[in-house]
Design an enzyme around this catalytic site. Structure first.
Site, PDB file in Angstrom:
ATOM      1  N   HIS A 121      -9.205  -5.290  -0.147  1.00  0.00           N
ATOM      2  CA  HIS A 121     -10.592  -5.304  -0.844  1.00  0.00           C
ATOM      3  C   HIS A 121     -10.426  -5.287  -2.277  1.00  0.00           C
ATOM      4  O   HIS A 121     -11.291  -5.269  -3.049  1.00  0.00           O
ATOM      5  CB  HIS A 121     -11.473  -4.278  -0.285  1.00  0.00           C
ATOM      6  N   ASP A 157      -7.782  -9.603   9.191  1.00  0.00           N
ATOM      7  CA  ASP A 157      -8.868  -8.448   9.277  1.00  0.00           C
ATOM      8  C   ASP A 157     -10.292  -8.942   9.792  1.00  0.00           C
ATOM      9  O   ASP A 157     -10.596  -9.879   9.151  1.00  0.00           O
ATOM     10  CB  ASP A 157      -8.796  -7.635   8.199  1.00  0.00           C
ATOM     11  N   HIS A 159     -12.748  -7.658   8.009  1.00  0.00           N
ATOM     12  CA  HIS A 159     -13.721  -7.994   6.818  1.00  0.00           C
ATOM     13  C   HIS A 159     -13.117  -8.905   5.883  1.00  0.00           C
ATOM     14  O   HIS A 159     -11.637  -9.123   5.951  1.00  0.00           O
ATOM     15  CB  HIS A 159     -13.701  -6.715   6.011  1.00  0.00           C
ATOM     16  N   ASP A 242      -9.084  -4.174  13.113  1.00  0.00           N
ATOM     17  CA  ASP A 242     -10.491  -3.887  13.253  1.00  0.00           C
ATOM     18  C   ASP A 242     -11.056  -4.976  13.804  1.00  0.00           C
ATOM     19  O   ASP A 242     -12.336  -5.017  14.155  1.00  0.00           O
ATOM     20  CB  ASP A 242     -11.147  -3.350  11.961  1.00  0.00           C
TER      21      ASP A 242
HETATM   22 ZN   LIG Z   1     -11.414  -4.547   7.667  1.00  0.00          ZN
END
Ligand SMILES: [Zn+2]
Length: 347
Positions: A121, A157, A159, A242
């Site tokens: 991120h 991931d 996200h 995740d």
């Molecule tokens: Zn994540």
């Protein structure tokens, strides 16, 4: 096959009740010695390494806030820093560099950087989303600096890796492919994010509960064509566990066998297109059991080998790997989304 790994648990980079905590690695640590891989040492990344991705004021600003304002929260995710976080982040990036440099130098066939804090991120000018420096983007840029012409980051991931996408947006030597749950943090990752970079910035936003079957189709129908179109010389993988079905923060549907299958296929694609050069880097994953099983799946995939000429190559059917955690629900319909992605990129 020979596999290297680095391990940077950053035990002092922690904040009360925060999910991105050292305990994420608690079930993995006792298993580390059992994997068919050799641990290599890492040193902190140098400022010039980090500066291949991040602007100078982010580096100096993080150093200052860790020295003067820690412990504290620096964004709404919330992203935290402690007194040691700057050094921890430099070591996490350095450990990722150690893996990729060992593979590029031919000392190991492939590698896995197991590091905290995570990175995908972190944008060139902004630390966010539990991430301080973008470990995988730093290593990808370093690979280019060492003479590779094209590198691909695949990010499974749960996200979207907005930081990696932002770093690569205008850099034609890099490609980024992300599968992620649509509608959750950070809100980026729609398939039209980068209309100038079709087949190079490839986003696959997924409905909740997309799992092993969905990812098997994505691997064949989206990831493989991206590799064939971009022809990377090395593949990096943002391995976030995740996307497991019982992660506490997200709602995708992968099992440990699903992590093995996608990882195995990525290793095979690296063998077919990149001389085997592939480096996995830990991102998220907030259930310690999933992190341990996911890491075991990655190590098993890295240890694999394409069947010799004349016999049928394995296609990652999970042979021998099953943590006994199948997704207990039905997966959603995926055809229309895959059709959108294929049409957008011309696959
Ligand atoms: Zn994540």
């Amino acid at each position: 096959m020979s596999t290297a790994y680095t391990f940077v648990p950053s035990p002092e980079h922690e904040y009360p009740d925060h999910p991105e905590c050292p305990e994420r690695l608690n079930e993995l640590i006792p298993k580390l010695d059992s994997f068919p891989a050799e641990r290599i040492e890492a040193s902190p990344a140098k400022h010039e390494d980090i500066a291949r991705v991040h602007v100078p004021h982010l580096i100096t600003g993080l150093e200052r806030v860790c020295r003067e304002g820690a412990p504290g929260i620096i964004d709404y995710a919330p992203t935290f820093v402690t007194r040691t976080s700057f050094e921890d982040a430099l070591l996490a990036a350095g450990a990722t560099l150690a893996c990729s440099r060992a593979v590029i130098a031919g000392e190991f066939d492939n590698a896995f950087a197991i590091v905290r804090p995570p990175g995908h991120h972190a944008e060139p000018d902004k630390a966010m989303g539990f991430c301080l420096f973008n470990n995988i983007a730093v290593a990808a840029r370093d690979a280019l600096a060492q003479g590779l012409e094209r590198v691909l980051v695949v990010d499974y991931d749960a996200h979207h890796g907005n930081g990696t996408q932002a770093a690569f947006l205008k850099d034609k030597r890099t490609a980024y492919l992300s599968t992620h749950q649509w509608g959750i943090y950070p809100g980026t990752g729609w398939l039209e994010d980068a209309p100038h970079a079709r087949k190079r910035i490839v986003n696959v936003p997924l409905p909740a509960y997309a799992g092993d079957q969905s990812f098997a189709r994505i691997t064949e129908e989206i990831i493989q064509p991206t590799v064939e179109a971009f022809r990377p010389e090395m593949i990096f993988v943002s391995a976030g566990f995740d996307s497991h079905w019982n992660d506490p923060l997200t709602s995708l549907g992968l099992s440990s066998t699903g992590f093995f299958n996608i990882s195995k296929r990525l290793v095979e694609l690296a063998e077919e297109h990149c001389g085997g050069k592939i480096v996995f880097v830990l991102e998220g994953g907030y259930n310690p059991t999933n992190v341990a099983n996911g890491a075991a799946a990655v190590f098993k995939a890295l240890a694999g080998r394409i069947a010799p000429m004349g016999s049928r190559p394995g296609r990652g059917n999970g042979a021998g790997f099953d943590a006994g955690d199948p997704f207990p629900r039905r997966e959603p319909e995926l055809e229309s989304r895959l059709e959108e992605v294929r049409r957008w990129h011309g696959f």
